[in-house]
Enzyme design. Structure first.
Site, mmCIF file in Angstrom:
data_model
loop_
_atom_site.group_PDB
_atom_site.id
_atom_site.type_symbol
_atom_site.label_atom_id
_atom_site.label_comp_id
_atom_site.label_asym_id
_atom_site.label_seq_id
_atom_site.Cartn_x
_atom_site.Cartn_y
_atom_site.Cartn_z
ATOM 1 N N GLU A 278 0.861 -1.180 0.000
ATOM 2 C CA GLU A 278 0.000 0.000 0.000
ATOM 3 C C GLU A 278 0.902 1.237 0.000
ATOM 4 O O GLU A 278 1.799 1.337 0.840
ATOM 5 C CB GLU A 278 -0.910 0.018 1.228
ATOM 6 N N ARG A 530 6.094 -13.162 9.488
ATOM 7 C CA ARG A 530 6.607 -11.846 9.142
ATOM 8 C C ARG A 530 7.973 -11.646 9.777
ATOM 9 O O ARG A 530 8.346 -12.346 10.713
ATOM 10 C CB ARG A 530 5.642 -10.745 9.578
ATOM 11 N N LYS A 540 3.817 0.531 10.248
ATOM 12 C CA LYS A 540 3.821 1.761 9.441
ATOM 13 C C LYS A 540 3.246 2.932 10.224
ATOM 14 O O LYS A 540 3.657 4.074 10.049
ATOM 15 C CB LYS A 540 3.038 1.558 8.142
#
Length: 827
Positions: A278, A530, A540
């Site tokens: 994104e 992850r 983020k």
């Protein structure tokens, strides 16, 4: 300093108690030689050997333990400010320590210092009460909900941000009084322990592997090829997942023979993956693992990988981020098959949403966000869940045309509100991103509204202003959600392997439910753990806060684990990829990977690729008295440790004159057996040059500061000292060596897992960045350009920073020479 005797320890304890430390803290302090010596020095600098108040003593203790090592010359000044109560709160002291860390040993402007630390600023009780009142008003709903379980520390943090110099004791009193005023007296219910939710297993910190002497075991097939675990596209006829419904039936999601044959015909049987970031921030090292998995699998199988922007939230996305992502993907060594955007498919996504309504699998809902949240928590159907399809189709068209305000309607998928999976609770497929604007005009206005023709009116008009999209412009005022768009675009792009991290595992049911409901091709979905690295944050949201609130110097700050920050620090993409490959792509738990594991791979590469050179960070002048003033010798120095003397390309020239500079830390007034630096009467070897012996020391006016060392050199090189020092010389008589700025970077956070802390910003390392503005370098470095990397001998690996100018080079420390990480087979 010699070891303390029992008597001197007792004296130290007595002195520490005089400045307000309790006896236990005082005795614990004495057990630490370094802290003891620093605290004793600060007490004498402050002139409080006869004692002081507990508040002043606590502040002086902080000065002793946290004062930046690069600015010790200014410590007595700070002690004076503390004793005079010009600096009297921890917040002021924190600001002072940060100020001196940036100033270093240079002179500073006292006015700038006092402004930075709030000296003389008095915050009245009325101002504190006003600020606390504002914060309570802003957080009233949460406070009333949580009552006396409210996180007071968080409220305190909000006050400190707005009134940094307010007295913390008064702030605490006002907050407590305000809580009582708002909530009344505590009740028995307030004191009951809340029902604890089942705790997730905490992230484990990867243990350092011990060095073993036995030969390593044969590597597994997965270690040789981490992509061997994935099936081929021909196997995508198999059941992908089972979706269990509350009424007892099970959806076995799979591709029919016809759908799979059509898919294989369009792809030629090749692997197709996608890297779908994104564009709402800069990529970090976690994305490096995602790139390695997505692009790496496609490359390994001779297939293709899309770079697809997940651009469905126009409010958070910027062209700056879009440009950065494309550029950093290529820097990491990956070449996209195609660059696509979810917004490229907005029309197809809209048409499929209409089809979903027609099939009875979606409805327009008028619940607010809070109502949706409440109903989902209670597993209750929306009042509009069973509205007629024709009504939802009409309302959805009105949503698209901007006839309904933002927040007044959403399109929701009709999934299973009684499921055990929260991600099947009628997820939102579309939401409105537009606002109503009141057009006031003195003149009649003519507009074309929703195709109704020309409308002339003298009255104010209400029109819908669409939220602009960085790529699609203002064409759309409704935007698909991630849960709706992601799986559909995967299918439209014929992705064979949809790979994502483990937190998306619970969304797999929704992913396949939607593709099945629309009769679309289903990719193979697989989740992997992850990447989390110690002493940093990867969220983020947290990274954005660090950047926007100026805790760091932008997205490419070398202290961040953003890929731009690592690149600016001097880390190479090949070292990052080696690090990621070594971790693997399994579904193991989300353990924390130690930062020194990354540093190991960085050193491994730079040790082979970075030319050696000499730089002195904190110069101490040495005058060689038996070398003629003005005489300069050109000596050969090695760029590489194994350079041969007859290979001129592996050597560089360094001037040697009667004035050289060594590291200030390489000289001591008192010698010892375990010390290999320079001391009075002692000899050391200047690397690539000659042995020198200290013959005299020149002190400053304070009779303590060492201004200059006098020495004699051994031109015959008969002396064989053990110590070898790096150095820089005057290139000609009276001319300073090349002056450069060096920035020393360390871990951004003190804790290994700061993301788990409530006050994670309070864990920032105050010494994560130290600037040395007047280091000296050899002349050969004058031609260095952005991107060049070097090993500064005995100091570490450094890279030229973008802040460099033609007048002054700036170097960032990439990593130190010390390596604490070992692989299972040794280094």
């Amino acid at each position: 300093m010699p070891a303390k005797t029992a008597e001197s320890s007792d004296n130290a304890v007595e002195l520490f108690i005089k400045i307000g430390l309790d006896e236990r803290t005082a005795r614990n302090t004495v057990a630490n030689n370094k802290v003891t010596n620093n605290l004793l020095a600060v007490i004498h600098e402050a002139g409080v050997t006869d004692g002081c108040s507990r508040n002043i003593g606590n502040l002086l203790y902080t000065v002793a333990t946290k004062f930046p090592a690069n600015a010790l010359v200014h410590r007595p000044i700070l002690a004076e400010y503390v004793v005079s109560s010009k600096i009297k709160t921890p917040a002021q002291l924190d600001a002072a320590l940060a100020f001196f860390s940036n100033v270093g040993p240079d002179k500073f402007n006292s006015s700038d210092f006092e402004t930075a630390c709030g000296v003389g600023v008095e915050v009245s009780n009325e101002e504190i009460e006003c600020t606390v009142g504002e914060i309570f008003e802003e957080n009233k709903t949460t406070i009333l909900e949580q009552r006396y379980r409210t996180n007071v520390g968080e409220l305190f943090g909000h006050v400190r941000k707005r009134q940094p110099w307010a007295d913390p004791k008064i702030v605490k009193q006002v907050i407590d009084a305000k809580l009582r005023e708002l909530l009344g007296e505590r009740t028995a219910a307030d004191d009951e322990k809340p029902v604890k939710k089942k705790k997730e297993k905490p992230a484990k910190v990867e243990e350092k592997a011990a060095v073993v002497s036995a030969p390593p075991a044969e590597p597994s097939e997965e270690e040789l090829n981490p992509f061997s675990i994935f099936p081929s596209p021909l196997e995508n006829f198999k059941v992908h997942t089972e979706v269990f419904f509350s009424d007892g039936h099970i959806l076995r999601a799979c591709n029919t023979k016809e759908i799979l044959e059509k898919h294989l015909k369009e792809t030629g049987g090749k692997v197709f993956t996608r890297f779908p970031p994104e564009p709402n921030g800069y990529l970090h090292i976690g994305h490096a693992k995602a790139m390695f998995v997505d692009f790496g699998l496609a490359k390994d199988r001779g297939g293709h990988c899309y770079l697809r922007y997940d651009d469905t939230n126009p409010e958070a996305e910027k062209k700056e981020y879009i440009d950065h992502i494309e550029e950093i993907v290529r820097w990491m060594g990956w070449e996209p098959f195609k660059i696509t955007y979810t917004s490229d498919y907005f029309q197809e996504l809209y048409d499929l949403a209409v089809e979903l309504i027609r099939r009875g699998h979606a409805y327009v809902d008028h619940q607010t966000a809070d109502e949706i949240k409440e109903y989902r928590e209670k597993k209750m159907n929306s009042p509009w869940r069973d509205r007629p399809r024709e009504e939802s189709l009409k309302l959805f068209e009105e949503m698209r045309r901007g006839m309904i305000e933002e927040g007044k309607a959403t399109l929701r998928m009709k999934q299973d509100m009684q499921s055990d999976n929260f991600n099947m609770y009628d997820l939102i497929a579309y939401r409105i991103k537009a606002s109503v604007v009141n057009l006031l005009s003195e003149q009649p206005t003519c507009l074309v509204i929703f195709g109704l023709g020309n409308l002339t009116t003298d009255l104010p008009l209400l029109i819908m202003q669409f939220t602009p999209h960085p790529k699609a412009g203002d064409k759309w005022c409704i935007y698909p959600s991630y849960d709706y768009a992601h799986c559909i675009v995967d299918s439209l792009e014929n992705v064979t392997h949809s790979l994502c991290t483990l937190e998306f595992e619970t969304r797999r049911a929704s992913y396949y439910w939607l593709l099945h409901a629309l009769g679309l091709y289903m990719p193979y979905v697989w989740e992997y753990s992850r990447l989390n690295v110690t002493n940093t944050v990867m969220s983020k949201r947290k990274l954005n806060r660090l950047v926007t609130e100026n805790y760091v110097d932008g997205w490419d700050d070398p202290r961040l684990m953003t890929l731009a920050g690592l690149r600016r620090r001097g880390v190479t993409s090949t070292a990052i990829n080696a690090f990621v490959r070594g971790i693997g792509i399994t579904r193991s738990d989300c353990s924390l990977i130690r930062l020194d594991r990354l540093e190991y791979h960085v050193r491994e590469e730079l040790n082979k690729a970075a030319a050696r050179t000499m730089v002195v960070l904190s110069p101490l002048k040495v005058v060689i008295t038996n070398l003629e003033a003005g005489k300069v010798m050109e000596l050969d120095a090695k760029k590489w440790p194994d350079a041969q003397g007859d290979d001129s390309s592996a050597l560089y020239k360094v001037p040697f004159s009667n004035v050289v500079y060594i590291e200030r830390s390489d000289f001591r007034m008192k010698d010892s057996k375990d010390y290999y630096g320079l001391a009075p009467g002692k000899s050391v070897l200047l690397r690539y040059a000659y042995p020198i012996r200290c013959t005299d020391i020149i002190l400053g006016d304070d009779n303590e500061t060492i201004v200059e060392i006098r020495a004699e050199y051994d031109p015959e090189k008969k002396t064989k000292p053990k110590g070898v020092l790096h150095w820089v010389s005057e290139p000609s008589a009276g001319v300073d060596p090349l002056k450069v700025e060096v920035r020393l970077f360390d871990k951004l956070f003190l804790s290994e897992n700061p993301g788990e802390l409530d006050d994670w910003l309070g864990d920032l390392n105050p010494n994560s960045k130290v600037i040395l503005p007047e280091a000296y370098a050899v002349p050969a470095l004058r031609s260095a350009v952005l991107g060049d990397r070097f090993q500064f001998e005995r100091l570490g690996y450094f890279a030229v920073d973008k802040d460099s100018t033609s007048e002054k080079l700036v170097f960032n420390r990439t990593v130190t020479l010390r390596d604490s990480y070992t692989t299972k087979g040794g280094k």
